[in-house]
Write a protein that holds these residues in place. Structure first.
Motif, short mmCIF file in Angstrom:
data_model
loop_
_atom_site.label_atom_id
_atom_site.label_comp_id
_atom_site.label_asym_id
_atom_site.label_seq_id
_atom_site.Cartn_x
_atom_site.Cartn_y
_atom_site.Cartn_z
N LYS A 118 1.91 6.72 -7.06
CA LYS A 118 0.87 7.65 -7.54
C LYS A 118 1.31 9.10 -7.42
O LYS A 118 0.92 9.95 -8.21
CB LYS A 118 -0.42 7.43 -6.75
CG LYS A 118 -1.13 6.13 -7.07
CD LYS A 118 -2.34 5.92 -6.16
CE LYS A 118 -2.98 4.57 -6.41
NZ LYS A 118 -4.11 4.31 -5.46
N TYR A 178 0.84 -1.20 0.00
CA TYR A 178 0.00 0.00 0.00
C TYR A 178 0.88 1.25 0.00
O TYR A 178 0.61 2.22 -0.73
CB TYR A 178 -0.92 -0.01 1.23
CG TYR A 178 -1.90 1.14 1.28
CD1 TYR A 178 -3.20 1.00 0.80
CD2 TYR A 178 -1.52 2.38 1.80
CE1 TYR A 178 -4.10 2.05 0.84
CE2 TYR A 178 -2.41 3.44 1.85
CZ TYR A 178 -3.70 3.27 1.37
OH TYR A 178 -4.58 4.32 1.41
N ASP A 223 -1.16 6.29 6.66
CA ASP A 223 -2.20 5.79 5.75
C ASP A 223 -2.04 4.30 5.48
O ASP A 223 -3.03 3.59 5.26
CB ASP A 223 -2.16 6.56 4.43
CG ASP A 223 -2.51 8.04 4.62
OD1 ASP A 223 -3.15 8.37 5.65
OD2 ASP A 223 -2.13 8.85 3.76
N PRO A 233 2.18 8.98 4.47
CA PRO A 233 2.01 7.64 3.88
C PRO A 233 2.15 6.50 4.88
O PRO A 233 1.50 5.47 4.72
CB PRO A 233 3.12 7.58 2.83
CG PRO A 233 3.47 9.00 2.54
CD PRO A 233 3.26 9.72 3.83
N SER A 239 2.50 1.68 -3.49
CA SER A 239 1.56 2.15 -4.51
C SER A 239 1.17 3.61 -4.28
O SER A 239 0.98 4.37 -5.23
CB SER A 239 0.31 1.27 -4.54
OG SER A 239 -0.39 1.32 -3.31
N SER A 240 1.10 4.03 -3.02
CA SER A 240 0.77 5.42 -2.71
C SER A 240 1.86 6.36 -3.22
O SER A 240 1.57 7.41 -3.79
CB SER A 240 0.61 5.61 -1.19
OG SER A 240 -0.47 4.86 -0.69
#
Length: 269
Positions: free
Chosen positions: A16, A9, A150, A147, A12-13
């Motif tokens: 982006k 996760y 999150d 991040p 991928s964050s």
């Protein structure tokens, strides 16, 4: 989420975002985040920014420079003086909010000039549930991304991952800014900051796992260390007493409860 899912996760964050400014203090969390972002996005897409100011220890910047060089990451240091801001200096329970707002407003401005959209910090998942953290509100208002939080990565997991990545900070004890040494309502001045900084710099030489010199009032200094380090402190008590009395303190005390994070927030409960 399982740890592997959290890592994916996080990756991928960052992908982006494409390019980021990392608020880099050389602590456990920000060092891990910087290294992970560097491995994920590449050197050209990551910029580490360290803030140098009166409420931060002088060796923080040198540690940040050393780690940044080891990681071969682009790194800059910017100056900030929070004591010039009246809201911060008055030191009410929202002090951390004002501080974070000042700091990250400057980081956003710096990022914008460099053409980078995203500013990220090392807030972890534990930070949203532990202690009193008004600074998190400032991060939210400014659109700063966290991040690690999150991805639901905890401090324990970040230490484990940092150790696997051979990061020198994996077992580093948490360090907070010098503003946290003053009880709410006591004005934060350069003179008071210098006193605390000098005492803590000496405590740093004693091999203590963690230490805090709390500016209890203008006559009283309250020192916190872990209970297992009480004897180390007592071995150097004469030097500490002499130094503190030269600064104008009449009473130099050892907190028998020992070090605990956010002890000055206990009055808010």
């Amino acid at each position: 989420m399982e740890k592997e899912e959290k890592i994916e996760y996080l990756r991928s964050s960052l992908i982006k975002m494409k390019n980021v400014v990392v608020a880099f203090s050389a602590g456990v969390d920000s060092t891990f985040l910087l290294k992970f972002a560097l491995d994920t996005l590449g050197r050209d897409n990551v910029l580490a920014v360290t803030v140098s100011s009166p409420i931060r220890f002088e060796n923080e910047s040198s540690q940040a420079v050393k780690i940044a060089k080891e990681l071969n990451v682009r790194h800059v240091i910017i100056d900030l003086d929070e004591t010039k801001d009246g809201n911060f200096a008055k030191n009410d329970p929202l002090r951390c909010y004002y501080c974070k707002y000042l700091t990250f407003s400057k980081l956003k401005e710096f990022a914008r000039k460099d053409g980078i959209e995203f500013v990220i910090d090392g807030t972890n998942y534990d930070d949203v549930s532990k202690d009193y953290r008004p600074g998190l509100k400032a991060l939210s208002e400014l659109g700063i991304f966290s991040p690690l939080k999150d991805a639901q990565l905890t401090k324990k997991e970040i230490r484990e991952l940092s150790k696997q990545m051979n990061l020198p900070t994996w077992d580093k004890f948490p360090q907070t800014c010098l503003a946290t040494r003053f009880p709410y309502g006591m004005e934060i001045t350069m003179e008071r900051l210098k006193k605390v900084s000098k005492i803590e710099s000496y405590l740093e030489t004693l091999g203590l796992k963690v230490h805090r010199a709390r500016y209890h009032d203008d006559r009283t200094l309250r020192i916190e260390v872990l209970p297992e380090d009480f004897s180390k402190l007592m071995d150097s008590k004469n030097e500490i007493i002499m130094m503190a009395k030269e600064m104008g303190f009449n009473y130099i005390t050892l907190d028998l409860e020992g070090y605990r994070s956010g002890s000055l927030n206990e009055v808010l409960k």
